[in-house]
Design a protein around this motif. Structure first.
Motif, PDB file in Angstrom:
ATOM      1  N   THR A 177      -5.232 -27.571  -0.990  1.00 46.30           N
ATOM      2  CA  THR A 177      -4.220 -26.625  -0.522  1.00 46.30           C
ATOM      3  C   THR A 177      -3.852 -25.672  -1.651  1.00 46.30           C
ATOM      4  OG1 THR A 177      -2.412 -28.096  -1.174  1.00 46.30           O
ATOM      5  CG2 THR A 177      -3.240 -28.315   1.092  1.00 46.30           C
TER       6      THR A 177
ATOM      7  N   MET B  80       2.113 -32.794   4.603  1.00 49.54           N
ATOM      8  CA  MET B  80       0.837 -32.733   5.314  1.00 49.54           C
ATOM      9  C   MET B  80       0.824 -33.686   6.508  1.00 49.54           C
ATOM     10  SD  MET B  80      -2.995 -32.920   3.721  1.00 49.54           S
ATOM     11  CE  MET B  80      -2.746 -31.361   2.870  1.00 49.54           C
TER      12      MET B  80
ATOM     13  N   TYR C  78      -1.596 -26.001   6.718  1.00 53.41           N
ATOM     14  CA  TYR C  78      -0.640 -26.334   5.658  1.00 53.41           C
ATOM     15  C   TYR C  78      -0.312 -25.095   4.834  1.00 53.41           C
ATOM     16  CZ  TYR C  78       1.659 -28.755   1.825  1.00 53.41           C
ATOM     17  OH  TYR C  78       2.585 -29.160   0.892  1.00 53.41           O
TER      18      TYR C  78
END
Length: 223
Positions: free
Chosen positions: A64, A151, A194
């Protein structure tokens, strides 16, 4: 003082690099996703129209934008302490070389002084290494825990909206998966969602750099 074999063991234990961050992501991710994994493993086999998916939690957390940013920030934060460890290690090696080069020319008093100095520096290095490693582990754990918990929420929403009856963590060491098709892997979807839900500031993600390695404790200076 650590013997040569002990030094090698400590060196392996105290390495701080990107793979360490990934391993911690896997371990903490497995804890965060534990309940979902247990539910997935006990779920009945998917029937017609029921969907089963997989996610590589380890990869998802560190890939991410927030994970990349946090990794870069940790490397920058701990860089001065890394330099301090490297300098201590260099001083110990310099003393060892002086003792070796002057084995037949240095007085016994000078050899004893250098020996004491080297041993004191080695103790200092080992103490600082232990503190450094503990602090790095603690901060990495906080980052991964923070990202992992958010998450889980992203994954839960995604699974409900897309009709998944179970999602397995393919990165877990105890994963029951024997085979998985790329067609059921949702890792990239979760990373994308995300990043949309928790964006980082533009330009905040630094280019990936190899994380520094903690120097191994220097061998005991020899007279």
């Amino acid at each position: 003082m650590a013997a040569p074999n002990e030094s090698e063991r400590l060196h392996k234990e105290k390495k701080v690099n990107s793979s360490n961050f990934v391993r911690r992501a896997a371990l903490l991710g497995a804890c965060l996703f534990g309940a979902a994994a247990a539910q997935a493993q006990s779920a009945p086999a998917a029937g017609a129209g029921e969907k089963v998916g997989t996610i590589d939690v380890r990869s998802a957390i560190v890939t991410t934008a927030e994970g990349k940013q946090a990794s870069a920030e940790l490397q920058s934060k701990f860089a001065p302490r890394q330099t301090e460890l490297e300098n201590l290690n260099k001083q110990i090696n310099d003393i060892r070389q002086r003792l070796q080069a002057g084995a037949n020319t240095l007085s016994q008093d000078e050899q004893a002084r250098l020996q004491r100095q080297g041993e004191a520096l080695a103790r200092q290095l080992e103490r600082k290494q232990n503190e450094y490693q503990q602090d790095v582990n603690d901060e990495q754990g906080e980052v991964i825990d923070r990202i992992g918990r958010k998450m889980v929420d992203v994954l839960n929403r995604y699974a409900r909206e897309h009709g998944f009856v179970a999602v397995f963590d393919s990165s877990a060491q105890n994963s029951p998966l024997i085979y998985k098709s790329d067609q059921i892997d949702i890792t990239q979807d979760i990373i994308r969602l995300y990043d949309q839900a928790y964006p980082v500031k533009a330009g905040a993600v630094a280019p990936a750099k190899p994380a520094p390695k903690t120097p191994a404790p220097a061998a005991k200076p020899q007279q």
